[in-house]
Every structure is written in structure tokens, then in C-alpha cells.
Design a protein around this motif. Structure first.
Motif, PDB file in Angstrom:
ATOM      1  N   THR A 166       3.953   0.118   2.857  1.00 39.55           N
ATOM      2  CA  THR A 166       3.259  -0.925   3.914  1.00 39.55           C
ATOM      3  C   THR A 166       2.610  -2.211   3.149  1.00 39.55           C
ATOM      4  O   THR A 166       2.209  -1.990   2.298  1.00 39.55           O
ATOM      5  CB  THR A 166       2.535  -0.234   4.766  1.00 39.55           C
ATOM      6  OG1 THR A 166       0.772   0.206   3.796  1.00 39.55           O
ATOM      7  CG2 THR A 166       3.045   0.995   5.642  1.00 39.55           C
ATOM      8  N   LYS A 167       3.064  -3.101   3.750  1.00 41.89           N
ATOM      9  CA  LYS A 167       2.316  -4.888   3.310  1.00 41.89           C
ATOM     10  C   LYS A 167       0.694  -4.575   3.647  1.00 41.89           C
ATOM     11  O   LYS A 167       0.624  -4.356   3.983  1.00 41.89           O
ATOM     12  CB  LYS A 167       3.268  -5.579   4.118  1.00 41.89           C
ATOM     13  CG  LYS A 167       4.802  -6.098   4.152  1.00 41.89           C
ATOM     14  CD  LYS A 167       4.894  -6.910   3.403  1.00 41.89           C
ATOM     15  CE  LYS A 167       6.017  -7.885   3.162  1.00 41.89           C
ATOM     16  NZ  LYS A 167       6.604  -9.102   2.115  1.00 41.89           N
ATOM     17  N   ARG A 168       0.112  -5.848   2.286  1.00 42.81           N
ATOM     18  CA  ARG A 168      -0.909  -5.654   2.671  1.00 42.81           C
ATOM     19  C   ARG A 168      -1.150  -6.779   1.492  1.00 42.81           C
ATOM     20  O   ARG A 168      -0.587  -7.426   0.286  1.00 42.81           O
ATOM     21  CB  ARG A 168      -2.181  -4.120   1.895  1.00 42.81           C
ATOM     22  CG  ARG A 168      -1.170  -3.958  -0.154  1.00 42.81           C
ATOM     23  CD  ARG A 168      -2.500  -3.360  -0.221  1.00 42.81           C
ATOM     24  NE  ARG A 168      -3.495  -4.172  -0.784  1.00 42.81           N
ATOM     25  CZ  ARG A 168      -4.603  -4.042  -1.618  1.00 42.81           C
ATOM     26  NH1 ARG A 168      -4.716  -3.033  -1.602  1.00 42.81           N
ATOM     27  NH2 ARG A 168      -5.604  -4.352  -1.465  1.00 42.81           N
ATOM     28  N   ARG A 169      -2.635  -7.797   1.515  1.00 47.12           N
ATOM     29  CA  ARG A 169      -2.575  -8.654   0.702  1.00 47.12           C
ATOM     30  C   ARG A 169      -4.035  -8.628  -0.444  1.00 47.12           C
ATOM     31  O   ARG A 169      -4.783  -7.651  -0.019  1.00 47.12           O
ATOM     32  CB  ARG A 169      -3.260 -10.031   1.888  1.00 47.12           C
ATOM     33  CG  ARG A 169      -2.777  -9.990   2.208  1.00 47.12           C
ATOM     34  CD  ARG A 169      -2.884 -11.131   3.676  1.00 47.12           C
ATOM     35  NE  ARG A 169      -3.543 -12.688   2.705  1.00 47.12           N
ATOM     36  CZ  ARG A 169      -3.851 -13.131   3.536  1.00 47.12           C
ATOM     37  NH1 ARG A 169      -4.763 -12.876   4.520  1.00 47.12           N
ATOM     38  NH2 ARG A 169      -4.250 -14.144   3.177  1.00 47.12           N
ATOM     39  N   PHE A 170      -3.352  -8.808  -1.178  1.00 47.93           N
ATOM     40  CA  PHE A 170      -4.827  -8.540  -2.164  1.00 47.93           C
ATOM     41  C   PHE A 170      -5.719  -9.803  -2.780  1.00 47.93           C
ATOM     42  O   PHE A 170      -5.182 -10.122  -2.791  1.00 47.93           O
ATOM     43  CB  PHE A 170      -4.276  -8.123  -3.940  1.00 47.93           C
ATOM     44  CG  PHE A 170      -3.804  -6.877  -3.937  1.00 47.93           C
ATOM     45  CD1 PHE A 170      -4.325  -5.781  -4.260  1.00 47.93           C
ATOM     46  CD2 PHE A 170      -1.553  -6.849  -3.559  1.00 47.93           C
ATOM     47  CE1 PHE A 170      -3.393  -4.533  -4.337  1.00 47.93           C
ATOM     48  CE2 PHE A 170      -1.286  -5.072  -4.117  1.00 47.93           C
ATOM     49  CZ  PHE A 170      -2.470  -4.704  -4.253  1.00 47.93           C
ATOM     50  N   LEU A 230       0.879  -1.374  -0.450  1.00 47.23           N
ATOM     51  CA  LEU A 230      -0.288   0.217   0.268  1.00 47.23           C
ATOM     52  C   LEU A 230       0.763   0.495   0.365  1.00 47.23           C
ATOM     53  O   LEU A 230       1.726   1.013   0.835  1.00 47.23           O
ATOM     54  CB  LEU A 230      -0.539   0.217   1.164  1.00 47.23           C
ATOM     55  CG  LEU A 230      -1.888   1.182   1.847  1.00 47.23           C
ATOM     56  CD1 LEU A 230      -2.841   1.186   0.755  1.00 47.23           C
ATOM     57  CD2 LEU A 230      -2.184   1.159   2.799  1.00 47.23           C
ATOM     58  N   VAL A 231       0.300   2.098  -0.734  1.00 44.20           N
ATOM     59  CA  VAL A 231       1.710   3.762  -1.092  1.00 44.20           C
ATOM     60  C   VAL A 231       0.677   4.753  -1.139  1.00 44.20           C
ATOM     61  O   VAL A 231      -0.106   4.173  -1.521  1.00 44.20           O
ATOM     62  CB  VAL A 231       2.468   3.393  -2.154  1.00 44.20           C
ATOM     63  CG1 VAL A 231       3.290   4.372  -2.843  1.00 44.20           C
ATOM     64  CG2 VAL A 231       2.983   1.859  -3.123  1.00 44.20           C
ATOM     65  N   SER A 232       1.598   5.462   0.333  1.00 45.07           N
ATOM     66  CA  SER A 232       1.047   6.686   0.497  1.00 45.07           C
ATOM     67  C   SER A 232       1.242   7.669  -0.447  1.00 45.07           C
ATOM     68  O   SER A 232       2.413   7.838  -1.639  1.00 45.07           O
ATOM     69  CB  SER A 232       0.440   7.008   1.580  1.00 45.07           C
ATOM     70  OG  SER A 232       2.588   6.934   2.492  1.00 45.07           O
TER      71      SER A 232
END
Length: 97
Positions: free
Chosen positions: A25-29, A17-19
Motif C-alpha cells: 500500500t502507498k505511503r509517504r516517507f 508499506l509492505v505487510s
């Protein structure tokens, strides 16, 4: 309950996840899984499955569950889908004989 498509084997993938400030920060799709009832014309039976919406479009395109399973690779299918594929093949061999 597993977040995996029973027909295509689609699973969650990991990304960032890119601000706006480029902090990652890591995230799951997660795959878009839906509960459907598919009808097998060869077996004249209905099967409840949890598949991805993308797989459902492919099933429709290939002419139903039987057509999809005929072209599907065994390593991608769940054990339930593999059993259905084998039953369809047995029925086809019995009809040909």
C-alpha cells in the motif's frame, strides 16, 4: 506549511508499506524537519529556519551556516536561504575592497 528543508530541498518521497503477506500500500516517507535558529558569523545575525536533521549535521560539519551556504547549490536552496547567501557574498566583497 511546506514539508521541505530550506537548505537541502529534501521533500517527502513515496514508497510502499509492505505487510507480512506482501500486500503493498502507498505511503509517504517524510523528512525529519526541525525548527532551528542558525547564526551567521559574517552577517552577525540569527535566522530561524526549518531544516532536516541531516542538514543540521552537515551545517555543523562545514563550520556553520556561512560554510554550508558557500558550498550549497542555488537550485536546492529556498528563497530565504538564497537571500542570506547573497548578503554574505556582498559582505565578503565589501570587506575585500
Amino acid at each position: 506549511m511546506s514539508r521541505e528543508c530550506e537548505l537541502t530541498g529534501t521533500k517527502p518521497i513515496v514508497g510502499h508499506l509492505v505487510s507480512h503477506s506482501q500486500v503493498k500500500t502507498k505511503r509517504r516517507f517524510l523528512p525529519n524537519l526541525i525548527d532551528v535558529t542558525l547564526h551567521s558569523e559574517a552577517l552577525d545575525q540569527k535566522f530561524k529556519m526549518r531544516i532536516a536533521a541531516k542538514a543540521l549535521r552537515t551545517v555543523d560539519k562545514l563550520g556553520g551556516l556561512d560554510g554550508f551556504l558557500a558550498k550549497a547549490k542555488d537550485d536546492k536552496l529556498s528563497s530565504k536561504a538564497l537571500k542570506i547567501k547573497r548578503d554574505i557574498a556582498k559582505k565578503a566583497v565589501a570587506a575585500a575592497a
